[in-house]
Design an enzyme around this catalytic site. Structure first.
Site, PDB file in Angstrom:
ATOM      1  CG  ASP A  76      -1.803   1.233   1.272  1.00  0.00           C
ATOM      2  OD1 ASP A  76      -2.839   1.203   0.597  1.00  0.00           O
ATOM      3  OD2 ASP A  76      -1.447   2.227   1.943  1.00  0.00           O
ATOM      4  CE1 TYR A  99       1.779   5.698   2.170  1.00  0.00           C
ATOM      5  CE2 TYR A  99       1.008   7.937   2.473  1.00  0.00           C
ATOM      6  CZ  TYR A  99       0.828   6.585   2.623  1.00  0.00           C
ATOM      7  OH  TYR A  99      -0.310   6.117   3.217  1.00  0.00           O
ATOM      8  CE  LYS A 156      -3.441   4.865   0.366  1.00  0.00           C
ATOM      9  NZ  LYS A 156      -2.058   4.625   0.780  1.00  0.00           N
ATOM     10  CG  HIS A 198      -4.132   9.764   0.076  1.00  0.00           C
ATOM     11  ND1 HIS A 198      -2.772   9.682  -0.092  1.00  0.00           N
ATOM     12  CD2 HIS A 198      -4.354   9.353   1.348  1.00  0.00           C
ATOM     13  CE1 HIS A 198      -2.213   9.242   1.020  1.00  0.00           C
ATOM     14  NE2 HIS A 198      -3.163   9.041   1.911  1.00  0.00           N
TER      15      HIS A 198
HETATM   16  P1  NAD Z   1       0.914   0.612  11.355  1.00  0.00           P
HETATM   17  O1  NAD Z   1      -0.262  -0.269  11.453  1.00  0.00           O
HETATM   18  O2  NAD Z   1       1.853   0.266  10.283  1.00  0.00           O
HETATM   19  O3  NAD Z   1       1.700   0.732  12.737  1.00  0.00           O
HETATM   20  C1  NAD Z   1       2.744   1.567  12.861  1.00  0.00           C
HETATM   21  C2  NAD Z   1       3.645   1.292  14.045  1.00  0.00           C
HETATM   22  O4  NAD Z   1       3.506  -0.001  14.622  1.00  0.00           O
HETATM   23  C3  NAD Z   1       5.060   1.361  13.520  1.00  0.00           C
HETATM   24  O5  NAD Z   1       5.747   2.203  14.415  1.00  0.00           O
HETATM   25  C4  NAD Z   1       5.562  -0.077  13.568  1.00  0.00           C
HETATM   26  O6  NAD Z   1       6.939  -0.137  13.820  1.00  0.00           O
HETATM   27  C5  NAD Z   1       4.773  -0.661  14.707  1.00  0.00           C
HETATM   28  N1  NAD Z   1       4.562  -2.112  14.556  1.00  0.00           N
HETATM   29  C6  NAD Z   1       4.235  -2.790  13.431  1.00  0.00           C
HETATM   30  N2  NAD Z   1       4.130  -4.124  13.683  1.00  0.00           N
HETATM   31  C7  NAD Z   1       4.397  -4.281  15.000  1.00  0.00           C
HETATM   32  C8  NAD Z   1       4.435  -5.422  15.849  1.00  0.00           C
HETATM   33  N3  NAD Z   1       4.161  -6.647  15.409  1.00  0.00           N
HETATM   34  N4  NAD Z   1       4.738  -5.223  17.172  1.00  0.00           N
HETATM   35  C9  NAD Z   1       5.000  -3.993  17.633  1.00  0.00           C
HETATM   36  N5  NAD Z   1       4.974  -2.863  16.873  1.00  0.00           N
HETATM   37  C10 NAD Z   1       4.684  -3.012  15.565  1.00  0.00           C
HETATM   38  O7  NAD Z   1       0.328   2.066  11.195  1.00  0.00           O
HETATM   39  P2  NAD Z   1       0.464   3.109  10.069  1.00  0.00           P
HETATM   40  O8  NAD Z   1       1.832   3.164   9.483  1.00  0.00           O
HETATM   41  O9  NAD Z   1      -0.109   4.345  10.634  1.00  0.00           O
HETATM   42  O10 NAD Z   1      -0.531   2.586   8.955  1.00  0.00           O
HETATM   43  C11 NAD Z   1      -0.304   1.454   8.143  1.00  0.00           C
HETATM   44  C12 NAD Z   1      -0.358   1.810   6.677  1.00  0.00           C
HETATM   45  O11 NAD Z   1      -1.620   2.402   6.381  1.00  0.00           O
HETATM   46  C13 NAD Z   1       0.657   2.870   6.231  1.00  0.00           C
HETATM   47  O12 NAD Z   1       1.912   2.341   6.017  1.00  0.00           O
HETATM   48  C14 NAD Z   1      -0.007   3.360   4.970  1.00  0.00           C
HETATM   49  O13 NAD Z   1       0.269   2.486   3.888  1.00  0.00           O
HETATM   50  C15 NAD Z   1      -1.494   3.314   5.316  1.00  0.00           C
HETATM   51  N6  NAD Z   1      -2.047   4.631   5.730  1.00  0.00           N
HETATM   52  C16 NAD Z   1      -2.989   5.204   4.952  1.00  0.00           C
HETATM   53  C17 NAD Z   1      -3.534   6.442   5.288  1.00  0.00           C
HETATM   54  C18 NAD Z   1      -4.590   7.054   4.428  1.00  0.00           C
HETATM   55  O14 NAD Z   1      -4.881   8.244   4.602  1.00  0.00           O
HETATM   56  N7  NAD Z   1      -5.190   6.316   3.526  1.00  0.00           N
HETATM   57  C19 NAD Z   1      -3.096   7.096   6.443  1.00  0.00           C
HETATM   58  C20 NAD Z   1      -2.140   6.477   7.249  1.00  0.00           C
HETATM   59  C21 NAD Z   1      -1.627   5.237   6.885  1.00  0.00           C
END
Ligand code: NAD
Length: 324
Positions: A45, A54, A83, A116
Site C-alpha cells: 500500500d 511516503y 493513491k 487519498h
Molecule cells: P501501522 O499499522 O503500520 O503501525 C505503525 C507502528 O507499529 C510502527 O511504528 C511499527 O513499527 C509498529 N509495529 C508494526 N508491527 C508491530 C508489531 N508486530 N509489534 C509492535 N509494533 C509493531 O500504522 P500506520 O503506518 O499508521 O498505517 C499502516 C499503513 O496504512 C501505512 O503504512 C499506509 O500504507 C497506510 N495509511 C494510509 C492512510 C490514508 O490516509 N489512507 C493514512 C495512514 C496510513
C-alpha cells in the site's frame, strides 16, 4: 478460518493482509519491500505524498523488481495499491498523476488506485515540487480548490478503461460522500480505506460499506502507535493499544502478541489490514492469521471504542477540519 482474500466488486481479489509503505525512508524502502515480499506479503500500500512520509514509490518499485528478478513472485501475484493526491483532483491532472506514479514504480498498472482524501488542493506542477504535500512549500497554508469529487471520480473511471488500474476506490470518505459517489458512479468504489482500530471502530461506516459491497481496508491498526512515533501530542494521552490490558490478556489466552490480536480483530470481520514494520520478526508475526478470536473477545475489543481519530490533518497542524 477467514479467507486470505477479499473479493472486490470489481471482480478482483485483494489480499486481506498487506504491507503499508508510510514512513519508510527512501534509503530503506527497496530492501523493506523486498523483505516483505520474501516474508509472504502480496499486497503493498503506497501513495505519493510528502508530509505523509511516503515519497518512496520509486524505491518500492525497485524492491518489487528485485523480488520478481529473484523469482520470488510474478507481477500478477502482487496486489499493488497507490493513491491520487489532492493536488491532482482536477480531471486533466488525474491521468498524468497515475502515469508518473506507475513510471516511478516501474509498473504498467496498479491493482487499486484510491482518491487519498476527499479534498481538492491547489495544483502543484511536479516540475516545481514532487511529491506534493498538504500545504504550500515551507508553510502550513492549505489551499483548497473547488473540484467536485464526482468529476475526479469520472477521471478515475477512465483509468480503469485505459487499463492503468484494475480497481478504484477512496480513502477517508464518510457515508455522505460515499452516497454521493455511489449515486454518480458508473464504476462503484471497490474499497474504502479508513483509520480503524479499537479506539475508532466506525462501526456504522463499516456496516454501511459492507451493505453496499464496498470492501474496507483499515489503516493505523495499532491506534496511536504511529502517531506517537510521529510525536503527535494528543496521542500520548491514549494508552498504547499494544500495552492495553484487555488486548494483552486476550493475546495471552491464545499465545499471540497484542499486535496479532489487533490485526485479527479486523481480518476476522473481513476488514483488510496494511501494517508496516521494518523489524523482520514483527513482519512475520503480523502475517499470522490462521487462528480465531471468540465472538465475545471481538466484542470486548470493539467496546474500547472512543471515537478517537489520530490521522487528522488538523492534528498535523493544517487548518483543514475535513472530518468535522
Ligand atoms: P501501522 O499499522 O503500520 O503501525 C505503525 C507502528 O507499529 C510502527 O511504528 C511499527 O513499527 C509498529 N509495529 C508494526 N508491527 C508491530 C508489531 N508486530 N509489534 C509492535 N509494533 C509493531 O500504522 P500506520 O503506518 O499508521 O498505517 C499502516 C499503513 O496504512 C501505512 O503504512 C499506509 O500504507 C497506510 N495509511 C494510509 C492512510 C490514508 O490516509 N489512507 C493514512 C495512514 C496510513
Amino acid at each position: 478460518m477467514t479467507s486470505h482474500m477479499v473479493h472486490l466488486n470489481s471482480g478482483f481479489d485483494m489480499p486481506i493482509m498487506g504491507y503499508g509503505l508510510w514512513n519508510i525512508s527512501q534509503e530503506t524502502c527497496a530492501t523493506q519491500v523486498y523483505n516483505a515480499i520474501k516474508a509472504g506479503y502480496r499486497c503493498l500500500d503506497g501513495a505519493c505524498g510528502k508530509e505523509l512520509h511516503y515519497g518512496n514509490e520509486r524505491e518500492a518499485g525497485q524492491g518489487v523488481a528485485r523480488a520478481i528478478e529473484h523469482g520470488i513472485v510474478r507481477r500478477e501475484d502482487l496486489f499493488i495499491v497507490s493513491k491520487l493526491w489532492g493536488t491532482f483532483h482536477d480531471p486533466p491532472h488525474v491521468r498524468p498523476s497515475i502515469d508518473r506514479q506507475l513510471s516511478e514504480w516501474g509498473l504498467e498498472y496498479f491493482d487499486l488506485y484510491l482518491i487519498h482524501f476527499p479534498v481538492s488542493l491547489k495544483y502543484v506542477d511536479p516540475s516545481e515540487r514532487y511529491p506534493p504535500g498538504w500545504a504550500a512549500q515551507n508553510t502550513n497554508l492549505v489551499e483548497v480548490t473547488n473540484v467536485p469529487i464526482g468529476n475526479t471520480w469520472y477521471a478515475m473511471e477512465a483509468l480503469v478503461k485505459e487499463n492503468l488500474t484494475r480497481s478504484i476506490g477512496v480513502s477517508n470518505f464518510n457515508i455522505q460522500l460515499l452516497r454521493e459517489l455511489i449515486c454518480r458512479a458508473r464504476i462503484p468504489p471497490a474499497v474504502l480505506q479508513i483509520e480503524h482500530h479499537p479506539y475508532l471502530t466506525q462501526e456504522r461506516l463499516v456496516n454501511y460499506c459492507h451493505s453496499q459491497g464496498v470492501a474496507i481496508t483499515a489503516y493505523c491498526s495499532f491506534g496511536p502507535q504511529s502517531s506517537v512515533a510521529g510525536k503527535l501530542k494528543d496521542s500520548f494521552s491514549f494508552s498504547s493499544l499494544l500495552e492495553h490490558p484487555s488486548i494483552k490478556g486476550i493475546g495471552r489466552a491464545h499465545g499471540k502478541t497484542p499486535s496479532q490480536v489487533l490485526l485479527r480483530w479486523s481480518t476476522q470481520r473481513g476488514i483488510s489490514v496494511i501494517p508496516k514494520s521494518g523489524n523482520l520478526p514483527h513482519m512475520q508475526q503480523n502475517l499470522d492469521m490462521d487462528w480465531s478470536l471468540t465472538s465475545e473477545q471481538i466484542e470486548i475489543i470493539s467496546s474500547l471504542d472512543q471515537g478517537k481519530r489520530f490521522n487528522d490533518p488538523v492534528e498535523h497542524g493544517f487548518d483543514l477540519p475535513i472530518f468535522d
